[in-house]
Design an enzyme around this catalytic site. Structure first.
Site, PDB file in Angstrom:
ATOM      1  N   SER A 185       0.940  35.127  42.740  1.00 49.65           N
ATOM      2  CA  SER A 185       0.509  33.894  42.075  1.00 49.65           C
ATOM      3  C   SER A 185       1.043  33.889  40.657  1.00 49.65           C
ATOM      4  CB  SER A 185      -1.008  33.822  42.021  1.00 49.65           C
ATOM      5  OG  SER A 185      -1.508  34.792  41.116  1.00 49.65           O
ATOM      6  N   ASP A 186       1.242  32.697  40.103  1.00 45.07           N
ATOM      7  CA  ASP A 186       1.415  32.656  38.656  1.00 45.07           C
ATOM      8  C   ASP A 186       0.096  33.148  38.054  1.00 45.07           C
ATOM      9  OD1 ASP A 186       2.297  32.348  36.096  1.00 45.07           O
ATOM     10  OD2 ASP A 186       2.990  30.291  36.335  1.00 45.07           O
ATOM     11  N   TRP A 187       0.162  33.528  36.781  1.00 44.75           N
ATOM     12  CA  TRP A 187      -0.965  34.245  36.171  1.00 44.75           C
ATOM     13  C   TRP A 187      -2.200  33.342  36.050  1.00 44.75           C
ATOM     14  CZ3 TRP A 187       2.600  37.096  37.520  1.00 44.75           C
ATOM     15  CH2 TRP A 187       2.686  38.432  37.194  1.00 44.75           C
TER      16      TRP A 187
END
Ligand code: BGC
Length: 756
Positions: free
Chosen positions: A228-230
């Site tokens: 996932s993106d952060w």
């Protein structure tokens, strides 16, 4: 390590734990089974390896690294080799530092020049963005270090980036926003993919089963892990089910516990958790088994490389009277704070803690006859009269004035979008005043995305240096003084004004809904279709020499869409200097029943030529170069017809063209219904015989209308023909003088549909 056996030996808690980060940058270890933790780090125009304690927006605690030109600049090189070399250098740095995956490249399409992260992205064109991504990934991964192509997908704005829903139709997705990911996944096989914050057509990218499983893995064959993106995860259980393997960063154990509970309650199959573990461990193992901590990381050598590569990226936008290159002996006034403190990278997660920075002034200070005046304060918008007066005086006393200008950090950054295309007023005023004081004014630009240039007519030369990395100053001097002949080309259109941009009415969206209503008409696809003047077109850039194109040859004049076409063209350096030309190949669908852009980039090659030298540049085109995405087929489709093969210097400057006829071998099913119109039915030769009696009937019916002279003039033969053409079969009940029965029409529809 036997990964399957290791997973079998893990508790459910250990497995669920593996699916989120240990901290901001590491995967979790399972010491009792010998599972090691692996580190990932930001990039990708350098290595941003942070201390374990650091949060992901801190920058000072990243280790010193070499900052190469940012994505905006490297795409402008139109040179695959530039990207591969940066990738290799980055891979070496990662091996040296024990980093398993570098978080990039970022390949989102530049839908609008406003996007705050455009400086990291490559292009408005999916072919160019895809080629750049493939080359960078191949470079990094040649060192047995992974990449994470991002942000998957439709993350073309920063505004409301964690909650906005990007809505685009199927064709727009396939033709514009997905191909860079597709090409990279299919050809360069990135070890990982990072899914974006936003929703894609109503579902968060991180929990979008179609995106992560059907498309990415099923269609494109991706075999790494998805992270996932952060902080992008919404519903962790739905994410696992959709195909998101690793949640980054850590969720404090909360989502791990939720996964365990969902499995225990029978809401999530344990096999899916196992699959995520397997994918993460497989990639980690690939790195761990190929670790080479002894790999040297020579930052000095990489700084020199960064200088050479930055020069390859610069785009010469204007050079009236061949003011450039400058003579070494010329008296030059260097003006503008960016000359001493260049803006060479953007803000946010890609920000590198640069080992050293070379400004243009660092190089030029020692040269006799070169003076400096700051002209503006970088952080101040409003002009300061004293600085302007000083700059004017310096300009007047010199043969040539070189103004360094562009966008300060605050003007473009990760996290927010721009609202306009202007430079700070202080810098615009400076250029105007200097240009008045000295007719030989050159502007060097440091910006990550297009700006407007109201001062353009009053300066003689403009060099777009983009964000050129830590060695940009040396590279600018190399280009200004002709050590390097500029060969960059714009990877994006520079519009005359913001409102010309096709996404302008819709960009940013309404609250969380962002509709991509301009569809496939992004960038030059729009400007060219509209024949709209632009400041500088896609693909544009000048050189200190000239190139002539001759002898365009196609391997065939007609092919089937299952064949390939070879295109060759001779390029000659007709000037007096060594230089590099970017030969661009566009395909133009000449006769299409679907709405298509005037031309689309389908190939480019950069070729180096000595004065007088000629080289043949060759391209191979396959069906994809001619295809559009057909929503009925849910597939690529080539429509039979003539296509122009255009060789150009930019999307607006086509030097040579020739046509090829391509025969499509797939058929788009168009079932006949009572609502099918005559025009479409008559276009199908096999229907002709069955349709003839109906045409006769229609002709009779419509001629029956023209009984008096008035009506005769009102209903011309052309009108009658058009009326018949647009008539649906069902209307024969109304117009057929009672001679047509409903059952006959139904039978006819059936008969037509059955024809072989
Ligand atoms: C950015 C990513 C980046 C990540 C880790 C996010 O905010 O969107 O591009 O890789 O942070 O720093």
């Amino acid at each position: 390590m036997d990964i399957k056996a290791t997973i079998a030996a893990m508790t459910l808690e250990e497995k669920a734990g593996l699916l989120s980060g240990l901290d901001f940058w590491h995967t979790k270890p399972v010491p009792r089974l010998g599972v090691e933790s692996c580190m990932v780090s930001d990039g990708p125009h350098g290595l941003r390896k942070q201390d374990d304690s650091a949060d992901h927006v801190g920058i000072n605690d990243a280790i010193k690294a070499v900052c190469f030109p940012a994505g905006c600049a490297t795409a402008a090189s139109f040179d695959r080799d530039v990207l591969t070399q940066i990738g290799q250098a980055l891979g070496d740095a990662c091996q040296h530092e024990g980093v398993s995956v570098v978080l990039g490249p970022a390949v989102n399409i530049k839908r609008s020049p406003l996007c705050g992260r455009n400086f990291e992205y490559f292009s408005e064109d999916p072919y160019l963005a895809g080629e750049a991504a493939v080359s960078l990934i191949e470079g990094v991964q040649s060192r047995n270090v992974g990449t994470s192509i991002k942000h998957f997908a439709l993350n073309s704005q920063e505004h409301r980036r964690m909650s906005s829903d990007s809505r685009a139709d199927e064709r727009t997705l396939r033709e514009i926003y997905l191909p860079a990911f597709e090409q990279a996944v299919k050809r360069a096989k990135p070890w990982t993919v990072m899914c974006s914050y936003n929703l894609v057509n109503g579902t968060y990218a991180c929990q979008n089963h179609w995106l992560l499983t059907e498309l990415l893995r099923g269609e494109w064959g991706f075999d790494g892990y998805v992270m996932s993106d952060w902080g992008a995860v919404d519903d962790r259980i739905a994410c696992v089910a959709a195909g998101l393997d690793l949640e980054m960063p850590a969720s404090g154990g909360e989502n791990d516990r939720r996964i365990v509970q969902a499995v225990r309650e029978g809401k999530l199959p344990e096999s899916l958790v196992d699959l995520c573990c397997e994918r993460i461990l497989t990639i980690n193992q690939r790195f761990l088994e190929n670790r080479k901590p002894e790999t040297p990381w020579d930052k000095q050598a990489q700084h020199q490389l960064a200088r050479r590569l930055a020069a390859e990226c610069m785009v010469l936008l204007k050079n009236e009277g061949e003011l450039l290159p400058l003579r070494r002996e010329a008296k030059v006034a260097v003006i503008g704070a960016f000359a001493k403190q260049p803006r060479y990278q953007g803000g946010g997660s890609s920000h590198i803690n640069s080992a050293q920075v070379t400004s243009a002034w660092d190089v030029l200070a020692a040269w006799p006859g070169v003076t400096y005046a700051p002209g503006y304060h970088i952080q101040t918008d409003e002009p300061e009269e004293a600085l302007l007066l000083e700059a004017e005086a310096a300009a007047r006393a010199a043969e040539v004035a070189v103004v360094f200008a562009g966008l300060p950090d605050l003007y473009e950054s990760e996290g927010y979008d721009r609202t306009h295309l202007s430079m700070p007023p202080a810098q615009e005023a400076l250029i105007e005043r200097v240009a008045k004081a000295n007719p030989n004014t050159v502007v060097v630009l440091h910006n990550g995305s297009p700006i407007v240039m109201p001062w353009l007519p009053r300066v003689k030369a403009v060099l777009e240096a983009y964000l050129g990395g830590q060695a940009v100053g040396g590279a600018v001097v190399d280009v200004l003084y002709g050590e390097v002949n500029p060969s960059g080309r714009l990877p994006e259109s520079f519009p005359l004004k913001l409102s010309d941009n096709p996404s302008y009415p819709w960009y940013g969206g309404e609250k969380n809904v962002v509709e991509y209503r301009e569809g496939i008409f992004v960038g030059y696809r729009w400007y060219d279709q509209k024949e709209m003047p632009v400041l500088f077109p896609f693909g544009y850039g000048l050189s200190y020499t000239r190139f002539a194109y001759q002898n365009l040859r196609l391997s065939h004049t007609a092919i089937r869409d299952t064949d390939t076409l070879t295109v060759q063209v001779d390029v000659t350096n007709t000037g007096a200097r060594y230089g590099k030309e970017v030969v661009q190949l566009y395909v133009a669908d000449r006769e299409s029943t679907v709405i298509r852009p005037v031309r689309e980039l389908k190939g480019f090659e950069k070729v180096a030529l000595a004065p007088g030298e000629t080289k043949t540049v060759a391209f191979t085109l396959d069906s994809r170069a001619f295809a559009y995405w057909n929503e009925a087929l849910h597939d690529w489709h080539v429509e039979t017809g003539a296509f122009g093969i255009q060789i150009g210097r930019s999307s607006r400057d086509i030097a040579l063209e020739a046509d090829v006829t391509v025969t499509g071998t797939t058929v788009v099913p168009e079932p006949v219904t009572l609502n099918s119109i005559f025009m479409d039915l008559l276009a199908v030769p096999k229907y002709a015989q069955a349709m003839q009696p109906l045409i006769d009937l229609m002709q009779q019916a419509f001629s029956g209308h023209s009984v008096d002279a008035d009506v005769e003039t009102a209903v011309s033969p052309e009108m009658m023909q058009a009326m018949i053409a647009y008539t649906p079969l069902r209307s024969l009940l109304s117009f057929g003088n009672g001679q047509v029965r409903y059952d006959d029409l139904v039978a006819l529809v059936d008969q037509l549909n059955r024809l072989p």
